[in-house]
Design a protein around this motif. Structure first.
Motif, short mmCIF file in Angstrom:
data_model
loop_
_atom_site.label_atom_id
_atom_site.label_comp_id
_atom_site.label_asym_id
_atom_site.label_seq_id
_atom_site.Cartn_x
_atom_site.Cartn_y
_atom_site.Cartn_z
N LYS A 86 0.84 -1.20 0.00
CA LYS A 86 0.00 0.00 0.00
C LYS A 86 0.87 1.25 0.00
N TRP A 87 0.22 2.40 -0.10
CA TRP A 87 0.91 3.69 -0.08
C TRP A 87 1.54 3.93 1.29
N ASN A 88 2.74 4.49 1.29
CA ASN A 88 3.45 4.78 2.53
C ASN A 88 3.74 6.27 2.59
N TRP A 89 3.04 6.97 3.48
CA TRP A 89 3.21 8.41 3.61
C TRP A 89 4.59 8.77 4.15
N GLY A 90 5.14 7.93 4.99
CA GLY A 90 6.48 8.19 5.52
C GLY A 90 7.53 8.16 4.42
N ALA A 91 7.42 7.20 3.52
CA ALA A 91 8.36 7.11 2.41
C ALA A 91 8.16 8.26 1.42
N PHE A 92 6.95 8.76 1.32
CA PHE A 92 6.66 9.86 0.40
C PHE A 92 7.19 11.19 0.94
N VAL A 93 6.94 11.48 2.21
CA VAL A 93 7.31 12.78 2.77
C VAL A 93 8.75 12.80 3.28
N PHE A 94 9.11 11.79 4.05
CA PHE A 94 10.44 11.74 4.64
C PHE A 94 11.32 10.75 3.89
N ASN A 95 11.31 10.79 2.57
CA ASN A 95 11.89 9.74 1.74
C ASN A 95 13.31 9.36 2.11
N MET A 96 14.22 10.31 2.22
CA MET A 96 15.62 9.95 2.50
C MET A 96 15.77 9.40 3.91
N TRP A 97 15.13 10.03 4.89
CA TRP A 97 15.25 9.58 6.28
C TRP A 97 14.55 8.24 6.47
N TRP A 98 13.42 8.08 5.79
CA TRP A 98 12.71 6.80 5.86
C TRP A 98 13.58 5.69 5.26
N GLY A 99 14.24 5.98 4.14
CA GLY A 99 15.09 4.98 3.50
C GLY A 99 16.26 4.57 4.37
N ILE A 100 16.88 5.54 5.03
CA ILE A 100 18.00 5.22 5.93
C ILE A 100 17.49 4.42 7.13
N GLY A 101 16.35 4.82 7.68
CA GLY A 101 15.80 4.13 8.84
C GLY A 101 15.38 2.70 8.55
N ASN A 102 14.97 2.42 7.31
CA ASN A 102 14.55 1.08 6.94
C ASN A 102 15.62 0.32 6.16
N LYS A 103 16.79 0.89 6.10
CA LYS A 103 17.92 0.29 5.37
C LYS A 103 17.55 -0.03 3.91
N TYR A 160 17.94 1.96 0.47
CA TYR A 160 18.69 3.15 0.04
C TYR A 160 18.26 3.72 -1.30
N LEU A 161 17.26 3.14 -1.94
CA LEU A 161 16.75 3.71 -3.18
C LEU A 161 16.14 5.11 -2.99
N PRO A 162 15.51 5.42 -1.86
CA PRO A 162 15.00 6.79 -1.68
C PRO A 162 16.07 7.87 -1.66
N TRP A 198 10.47 10.87 -8.28
CA TRP A 198 10.92 9.77 -7.43
C TRP A 198 10.20 9.74 -6.08
N VAL A 199 9.76 10.89 -5.56
CA VAL A 199 9.04 10.88 -4.28
C VAL A 199 7.74 10.09 -4.39
N PHE A 200 7.07 10.16 -5.54
CA PHE A 200 5.84 9.40 -5.74
C PHE A 200 6.14 7.91 -5.86
N ILE A 201 7.25 7.57 -6.48
CA ILE A 201 7.65 6.17 -6.57
C ILE A 201 7.99 5.64 -5.18
N CYS A 202 8.65 6.47 -4.37
CA CYS A 202 8.97 6.06 -2.99
C CYS A 202 7.69 5.81 -2.20
N GLY A 203 6.71 6.67 -2.34
CA GLY A 203 5.45 6.47 -1.62
C GLY A 203 4.73 5.21 -2.06
N ALA A 204 4.77 4.92 -3.35
CA ALA A 204 4.07 3.73 -3.86
C ALA A 204 4.83 2.44 -3.59
#
Length: 157
Positions: free
Chosen positions: A50-67, A69-71, A83-89
């Motif tokens: 599903k859509w992830n608002w954390g990955a959409f808004v905080f993309n870089m920090w979310w990517g680091i926190g979840n290990k 690194y594509l964000p 890319w922010v929309f791809i990160c959210g999806a």
């Protein structure tokens, strides 16, 4: 007394089998209806995808926190607008594939704080954008009517 307990246990077993079926059939039905998903299996459960608002808004920090690194590709100018929309999806899928979760419930619990924070931050950003646009329009209107009006005697000494 032992025969009475044995008869009682047999009756209870017959009642259980009539209500729930035999253990083998129950297990077969359970395996065909419910599929266990683990990150190691390589399959993404539908409730995770599903859509992830954390990955959409905080993309870089979310990517680091979840290990994941594509964000970090959001650091590329202009490319980040897409890319922010791809990160959210795709964010939940990427986080699930990293395999740091024991179950779907564990995954949902850990991503819920990211989703909640991202959703709130998104609407705070939208609110600030609306306030900024209204302030810019008001300032432009004030400047065009008063400050730079050549027919205004305010600046004539």
């Amino acid at each position: 007394m032992n025969d009475r307990n044995q008869a009682s246990a047999q009756a209870a077993e017959k009642t259980r089998q009539s209500l729930y079926g035999s253990g083998a059939a129950e297990q077969k039905t359970e395996n065909t209806q419910y599929q266990t998903y683990t990150p190691a299996s390589g399959q993404v459960p539908p409730e995770v995808n599903k859509w992830n608002w954390g990955a959409f808004v905080f993309n870089m920090w979310w990517g680091i926190g979840n290990k994941t690194y594509l964000p970090l590709l959001c650091l590329i100018p202009l490319f980040n607008c897409v890319w922010v929309f791809i990160c959210g999806a795709m964010g939940n899928k990427w986080a699930w594939e990293k395999g740091r979760f024991t179950s779907v419930e564990d995954f949902k619990a850990k991503q819920e704080s990211w989703n909640r924070a991202g959703f709130v931050a998104f609407w705070v950003y939208i609110g600030l954008l609306v306030v900024y646009v209204i302030a810019a329009i008001a300032l432009a209107s004030w400047l065009s009517n008063y400050a730079y009006n050549p027919y205004n005697n305010y600046y004539n000494y």
